[in-house]
Motif scaffolding. Structure first.
Motif, PDB file in Angstrom:
ATOM      1  N   TRP A  91       0.830  -1.205   0.000  1.00  0.00           N
ATOM      2  CA  TRP A  91       0.000   0.000   0.000  1.00  0.00           C
ATOM      3  C   TRP A  91       0.868   1.262   0.000  1.00  0.00           C
ATOM      4  O   TRP A  91       0.528   2.263  -0.646  1.00  0.00           O
ATOM      5  N   THR A  92       1.977   1.210   0.709  1.00  0.00           N
ATOM      6  CA  THR A  92       2.887   2.356   0.734  1.00  0.00           C
ATOM      7  C   THR A  92       3.458   2.611  -0.661  1.00  0.00           C
ATOM      8  O   THR A  92       3.570   3.766  -1.103  1.00  0.00           O
ATOM      9  N   ARG A  93       3.817   1.554  -1.338  1.00  0.00           N
ATOM     10  CA  ARG A  93       4.361   1.681  -2.698  1.00  0.00           C
ATOM     11  C   ARG A  93       3.313   2.268  -3.640  1.00  0.00           C
ATOM     12  O   ARG A  93       3.609   3.132  -4.471  1.00  0.00           O
ATOM     13  N   LEU A  94       2.078   1.806  -3.519  1.00  0.00           N
ATOM     14  CA  LEU A  94       0.993   2.347  -4.353  1.00  0.00           C
ATOM     15  C   LEU A  94       0.804   3.841  -4.090  1.00  0.00           C
ATOM     16  O   LEU A  94       0.704   4.645  -5.032  1.00  0.00           O
ATOM     17  N   MET A  95       0.746   4.224  -2.831  1.00  0.00           N
ATOM     18  CA  MET A  95       0.539   5.635  -2.494  1.00  0.00           C
ATOM     19  C   MET A  95       1.716   6.496  -2.937  1.00  0.00           C
ATOM     20  O   MET A  95       1.534   7.625  -3.413  1.00  0.00           O
ATOM     21  N   PHE A  96       2.919   5.983  -2.813  1.00  0.00           N
ATOM     22  CA  PHE A  96       4.097   6.748  -3.218  1.00  0.00           C
ATOM     23  C   PHE A  96       4.028   7.099  -4.701  1.00  0.00           C
ATOM     24  O   PHE A  96       4.196   8.262  -5.084  1.00  0.00           O
ATOM     25  N   TRP A  97       3.765   6.120  -5.533  1.00  0.00           N
ATOM     26  CA  TRP A  97       3.730   6.390  -6.974  1.00  0.00           C
ATOM     27  C   TRP A  97       2.516   7.214  -7.370  1.00  0.00           C
ATOM     28  O   TRP A  97       2.590   8.040  -8.280  1.00  0.00           O
ATOM     29  N   GLY A  98       1.419   7.036  -6.669  1.00  0.00           N
ATOM     30  CA  GLY A  98       0.245   7.871  -6.939  1.00  0.00           C
ATOM     31  C   GLY A  98       0.483   9.322  -6.583  1.00  0.00           C
ATOM     32  O   GLY A  98       0.097  10.244  -7.318  1.00  0.00           O
ATOM     33  N   LEU A  99       1.146   9.552  -5.433  1.00  0.00           N
ATOM     34  CA  LEU A  99       1.452  10.917  -4.995  1.00  0.00           C
ATOM     35  C   LEU A  99       2.534  11.563  -5.857  1.00  0.00           C
ATOM     36  O   LEU A  99       2.533  12.785  -6.052  1.00  0.00           O
ATOM     37  N   LEU A 100       3.457  10.760  -6.376  1.00  0.00           N
ATOM     38  CA  LEU A 100       4.582  11.308  -7.137  1.00  0.00           C
ATOM     39  C   LEU A 100       4.249  11.595  -8.593  1.00  0.00           C
ATOM     40  O   LEU A 100       4.689  12.609  -9.151  1.00  0.00           O
ATOM     41  N   THR A 101       3.481  10.711  -9.229  1.00  0.00           N
ATOM     42  CA  THR A 101       3.178  10.927 -10.645  1.00  0.00           C
ATOM     43  C   THR A 101       2.295  12.154 -10.857  1.00  0.00           C
ATOM     44  O   THR A 101       2.322  12.765 -11.934  1.00  0.00           O
ATOM     45  N   HIS A 102       1.519  12.529  -9.842  1.00  0.00           N
ATOM     46  CA  HIS A 102       0.690  13.738  -9.937  1.00  0.00           C
ATOM     47  C   HIS A 102       1.540  14.976 -10.220  1.00  0.00           C
ATOM     48  O   HIS A 102       1.323  15.671 -11.218  1.00  0.00           O
ATOM     49  N   PRO A 103       2.524  15.316  -9.366  1.00  0.00           N
ATOM     50  CA  PRO A 103       3.331  16.507  -9.650  1.00  0.00           C
ATOM     51  C   PRO A 103       4.226  16.367 -10.879  1.00  0.00           C
ATOM     52  O   PRO A 103       4.558  17.373 -11.520  1.00  0.00           O
ATOM     53  N   ILE A 104       4.632  15.138 -11.205  1.00  0.00           N
ATOM     54  CA  ILE A 104       5.441  14.963 -12.421  1.00  0.00           C
ATOM     55  C   ILE A 104       4.633  15.386 -13.638  1.00  0.00           C
ATOM     56  O   ILE A 104       5.132  16.097 -14.522  1.00  0.00           O
ATOM     57  N   LEU A 105       3.361  14.979 -13.696  1.00  0.00           N
ATOM     58  CA  LEU A 105       2.512  15.393 -14.812  1.00  0.00           C
ATOM     59  C   LEU A 105       2.290  16.898 -14.791  1.00  0.00           C
ATOM     60  O   LEU A 105       2.349  17.567 -15.830  1.00  0.00           O
TER      61      LEU A 105
END
Length: 333
Positions: A91-105
């Motif tokens: 779950w931590t891995r899922l949240m990390f990539w979800g939170l990170l790809t937002h600002p990258i876009l």
């Protein structure tokens, strides 16, 4: 990007990370992760306009935020989904990539993002508008197709991967289109013998066919539009900076902060003895050459010896007219 786009991206990323193990719940929590960074807009209800604008796409849109809060949200989900086979680390891995790809876009948009907060560096490649149907709708369609498949289905995997590949390819294509359009503006300035100190180009709303550029010539700005279907040369319209109208306000700390937000791209207008600070980066409310109203404009007033800044309201009627004008101009001059 807009909320729908970030939800779609977050859901797709969640599926890529954990879909095979938890099915559609990966999309659900991925969508939530993709939404969280934009909750910084709630700051406008607690702080002044300038501070809220400074905070937008700041801390919550950083790598630091993703690292710090991914385990917090991951732990919360792990408690909620106690019966799930997914672990705390999953779950931590899922949240990390979800939170990170937002600002990258978001870094590809005009506003940009402070991905490397707390360092004072805002990334803004300005190659895609915050709402672009060609990015979002195909992505959404493949996400829905994936959602309807069994979590262990190969089709589900392929649908999600296809959505990610198409959306990412379009994003990269828009970088190439920006490069071509930017060179067209530079060529037009050279042909017309216009001297300038800086140029800033970006797509107009909802597309990557029609582009616009702000050009700094010293005492004034030029604004021009270019479509890949144009057959005539680019025309530039002059907009005086009018910074002298600010007088002593130019040394005001709040005004300096507002100028920093606009990255120096601003013009001042005076209407009925009221000053307005216009952020040029987001363009005018219409394509009319005589238009003087900008999408992001701030009313400046002095109250109790302090500068008060109020963002002017946007009209739905103006948005509709602009969309119609953009559609017509997009197909050439």
């Amino acid at each position: 990007m807009d909320s729908l786009t970030q939800i779609v991206l977050g859901a797709s990323v969640g599926e890529a990370v954990l879909g095979k193990k938890v099915g559609n719940k990966a999309m659900l929590y991925g969508a939530i992760a993709g939404t969280i960074p934009d909750l910084d807009v709630l700051a406008r209800y607690f702080v002044d306009t300038v501070t809220a604008t400074e905070w937008h796409r700041g801390f919550s849109h950083s790598i630091f935020f993703a690292i710090l809060f991914a385990p917090v949200f991951g732990g919360l989900i792990h408690k909620i989904e106690r019966k799930s086979t997914a672990t705390f680390l999953d779950w931590t891995r899922l949240m990390f990539w979800g939170l990170l790809t937002h600002p990258i876009l978001d870094a590809f948009t005009t506003w940009g993002t402070q991905l490397f907060w707390p360092f004072d560096l805002r990334l803004a490649f300005q190659n895609i508008f915050v709402i672009d149907p060609l990015y979002t709708l195909p992505f959404l369609a493949f996400l829905i197709l994936a959602m309807r498949q069994n979590r262990s289905s190969l089709k589900r995997l392929r649908y999600n991967q296809t959505g990610l590949i198409i959306s990412t390819s379009y994003l990269l294509l828009s970088l190439l289109l920006k490069g071509v359009a930017h060179e067209k503006f530079i060529d037009a300035l050279q042909v017309q013998g216009i001297e300038y100190t800086a140029i800033d180009s970006r797509p107009t709303p909802f597309n990557t066919i029609l582009w616009t550029a702000n050009v700094d010539t010293g005492n004034a700005y030029l604004i021009g539009n270019y479509s890949f279907f144009d057959s005539e040369e680019i025309e530039f319209t002059v907009y005086p900076k009018n910074h002298q109208l600010l007088g002593r306000l130019q040394e005001n700390d709040t005004l300096k902060r507002l100028s920093k937000i606009a990255e120096g791209w601003y013009a001042i207008t005076k209407i009925k003895d009221i000053l307005f600070f216009n952020d040029l980066r987001f363009g005018l409310v219409s394509l009319d050459p005589n238009e003087t109203r900008f999408v992001f404009s701030y009313e400046l007033t002095i109250k109790n010896d302090e500068l008060q800044v109020k963002e002017t309201e946007k009209s739905g009627r103006d948005a509709k007219k602009l969309f119609t004008a953009l559609w017509g101009r997009m197909w050439g001059n």
